[in-house]
Design a protein around this motif. Structure first.
Motif, PDB file in Angstrom:
ATOM      1  N   ILE A 397       7.392  13.151 -16.427  1.00 18.23           N
ATOM      2  CA  ILE A 397       7.467  11.928 -15.033  1.00 18.23           C
ATOM      3  C   ILE A 397       5.750  12.461 -14.540  1.00 18.23           C
ATOM      4  CG2 ILE A 397       8.704  10.944 -13.383  1.00 18.23           C
ATOM      5  CD1 ILE A 397      10.420  11.773 -16.166  1.00 18.23           C
ATOM      6  N   ASP A 484      11.383   6.565 -12.413  1.00 16.61           N
ATOM      7  CA  ASP A 484      11.033   7.206 -12.500  1.00 16.61           C
ATOM      8  C   ASP A 484      12.336   8.648 -12.240  1.00 16.61           C
ATOM      9  OD1 ASP A 484       8.524   7.533 -12.895  1.00 16.61           O
ATOM     10  OD2 ASP A 484       7.944   8.296 -10.986  1.00 16.61           O
ATOM     11  N   ARG A 487      14.010   6.697 -15.912  1.00 16.17           N
ATOM     12  CA  ARG A 487      13.430   7.970 -16.618  1.00 16.17           C
ATOM     13  C   ARG A 487      13.702   9.810 -17.047  1.00 16.17           C
ATOM     14  NH1 ARG A 487       7.705   7.742 -15.284  1.00 16.17           N
ATOM     15  NH2 ARG A 487       6.409   7.930 -17.666  1.00 16.17           N
ATOM     16  N   LYS A 488      13.738  10.389 -15.622  1.00 12.99           N
ATOM     17  CA  LYS A 488      13.908  11.291 -15.751  1.00 12.99           C
ATOM     18  C   LYS A 488      15.227  11.657 -15.886  1.00 12.99           C
ATOM     19  CE  LYS A 488      13.918  15.494 -12.363  1.00 12.99           C
ATOM     20  NZ  LYS A 488      14.194  15.847 -11.267  1.00 12.99           N
TER      21      LYS A 488
END
Length: 583
Positions: A397, A484, A487-488
């Motif tokens: 990330i 983030d 997304r992770k």
């Protein structure tokens, strides 16, 4: 010679009736046992001996080596059978086709079927009125069986009477007294007849009648049988003309196997015939060299001994035969197909349920592991290679700070929409046109659901991607941190799915996916609590909060659909479908 054009038409008509009876009987048997036989074919070819047994069993049941061979070619085309497996099945089919010769010899010559054939047609016709599909198929089988022997009787009656037409023998004698050249000539005649008639069973029937009527001696009838074994390979080779290189290899292997067999028998031709004659006498028949009436039995025995001997001899050379065929038909490196076109789908796969399911699954897996995986990764601004790597997720990330210029909607229209439509189209045709059992219908339904999920994933990631692009380099570190996290979560699922579909021992990854799916379901309350804190402390704006709420829901939906799709496409280890193409 008192043999008119009308008599020739009678002969052709009798042959047509025989072929029609054979087709009706074979088609009915395929409908009665087709699904089970194809499942048997797909599961019982793990080694060469099982392959031979499978080919023999299927051909014995459906009474058509051509139907078995065409099935094998289709299965090879769809990737369900390897080349070595296909060769072993074809070997068994060659033995199975000898059953037809014995059926004709015993019931056509030793027993008079003509007296009961017409009553059998009437009996079978009664079954066709049944609303039960199986009874209707049994009726067609009985009718086809009876028509076959009515056609055989007509064939015998339509043959010229040599006693009243001795000049026929004089005509034939020009070609029967040429020694080994006569053998080669009648081998060619047997090959050409089988190619023209497209049925080795019909040519065998003609050969048996010609011997019974005294037209040709034992050794020339045997030569015709060898020719029939070459001619019968033409059907499969014609079918493979428009198929993949795998199907072409299978068809060529059939031809190579039969030609090799014919060559070694020709080398030992006369000793081999004497052995068959001795065997016939041992079994209680007369010598075919002395009595013309004994030739049909001896020819059927020759056919059987030849195919069994050829299989026993060549079964140990399947791998060398495969290598020869691979050199004759090199692998075709497929041109780079545009991603917006199906890679595996073609009309040929809709012949059988097994080939349709296999190719639909392969097409869906390919779409999922390439296009969908890429679109989702790039929408998150992550490199696919990083997802597949051993790099820790935090570093993945952190590393991905370069924005991809990606229009998800355009990607869907140009790369997914048409393929998705074709998969659904083929799946629907398979469910409508093919005779599927409940399990097969369920498998196709699951493939359709998996593809609908892929479309939903792209729809949700389209919404997510816009805000990721906006907030990834935002000056507000809190909203950046929250995105983030989103997304992770998706990257973690993509990585586990990659391992789940590529690792052999994947049960642990499957369990991880199930936990991630449950967590996505239960994530809503946790997300709301975290969001309330961010708003309460004025760490993010109202617009940011609104986007975060929607995108959290999108991520939960993406995760659930990704995992469900992976489970549908990769989770079930069914031997009919799992043929080494899971990655």
């Amino acid at each position: 010679m008192a043999y008119s054009f009308y008599d020739i038409l009678q002969l052709v008509g009798a042959l047509g009736l025989f072929l029609f009876g054979m087709k009706v009987m074979s088609d009915a048997l395929l409908k009665l046992a087709g699904n089970k036989l194809r499942s048997f074919l797909a599961t019982m070819t793990s080694n060469r001996v099982f392959g031979v047994i499978t080919g023999f069993f299927i051909t014995s049941v459906i009474q058509s080596s051509s139907a078995t061979t065409l099935m094998v070619v289709s299965f090879s085309n769809a990737g369900l059978l390897t080349l070595t497996e296909s060769i072993s099945v074809i070997m068994g089919a060659n033995i199975g086709t000898t059953i037809t010769a014995w059926l004709i010899t015993i019931l056509g010559f030793k027993v008079s079927m003509s007296t009961i054939a017409l009553p059998l047609v009437g009996f079978g016709f009664l079954f066709t009125f049944s609303k039960r599909k199986n009874l209707d198929n049994w009726g067609n089988f009985i009718i086809g069986f009876a028509l076959l022997f009515i056609g055989l009787q007509f064939l015998k009656d339509a043959m010229p009477d040599i006693k009243n037409n001795p000049e026929i023998l004089a005509f034939l004698s020009q070609y029967t007294d040429l020694g080994f050249l006569s053998v080669l000539l009648f081998l060619l005649i047997g090959t050409v007849l089988t190619v023209v008639i497209q049925s080795s069973s019909a040519t065998m029937a003609l050969t048996l009648i010609m011997t019974a009527e005294g037209w040709i001696p034992f050794e020339l009838a045997a030569a015709m049988v060898l020719g029939e074994n070459i001619g019968t390979t033409i059907t499969a080779n014609l079918a493979a003309l428009v198929a993949s290189y795998k199907a072409k290899r299978t068809a060529r292997a059939h031809l190579a196997f039969n030609i090799i067999g014919v060559i070694w028998v020709l080398v030992l031709f006369y000793p081999f015939l004497r052995f068959v004659s001795w065997l016939a006498e041992l079994l209680g028949s007369q010598s075919p060299y002395i009595t013309a009436a004994a030739i049909p039995v001896a020819i059927s025995l020759f056919h059987t001994v030849f195919n069994i001997s050829n299989t026993i001899l060549l079964i140990w050379f399947i791998n060398p035969i495969a290598k020869i065929v691979e050199k004759l038909v090199p692998e075709q490196i497929e041109p780079d197909i545009k991603v917006d076109e199906p890679k595996f789908l073609n009309k040929e796969v809709l012949k059988y349920p097994e080939t349709a399911i296999s190719v639909l699954l392969k097409e869906s897996k390919y779409l999922f592991k390439t296009t969908v995986f890429e679109i989702v990764s790039h929408a998150l601004h992550i490199h696919r290679s990083d997802i597949k790597s051993d790099l820790k997720l935090k570093k993945v990330i952190k590393k991905s700070n370069i924005l991809f210029e990606l229009d998800v909607r355009e990607q869907y229209v140009t790369r997914v929409k048409y393929i998705y439509g074709q998969i659904i189209n083929y799946a629907t045709k398979a469910q409508t046109d093919l005779d599927l059992n409940e399990q097969q219908n369920q498998q196709i339904s699951e493939i359709k659901i998996a593809n609908r999920n892929m479309v939903e994933i792209i729809k949700d990631v389209n919404e997510l991607s816009r805000n990721i692009t906006i907030y990834l380099n935002s000056e507000n570190k809190y909203i950046q941190k929250e995105y983030d996290k989103l997304r992770k979560r998706v990257v973690k699922v993509l990585r586990v799915i990659h391992l789940f579909r590529t690792e052999k021992d994947n049960e642990a990854y499957h369990n991880t996916l199930k936990r991630l799916k449950d967590r996505a379901r239960d994530n809503k309350n946790m997300s709301n609590a975290n969001l309330d804190k961010l708003i309460r402390e004025d760490l993010i704006t109202v617009d940011m909060a609104s986007s975060l709420v929607n995108d959290t829901d999108n991520v939960n939906d993406i995760i659930k659909n990704l995992i469900i799709t992976a489970e549908l496409l990769y989770g079930k280890k069914d031997t009919l479908l799992d043929n080494g193409n899971n990655t």
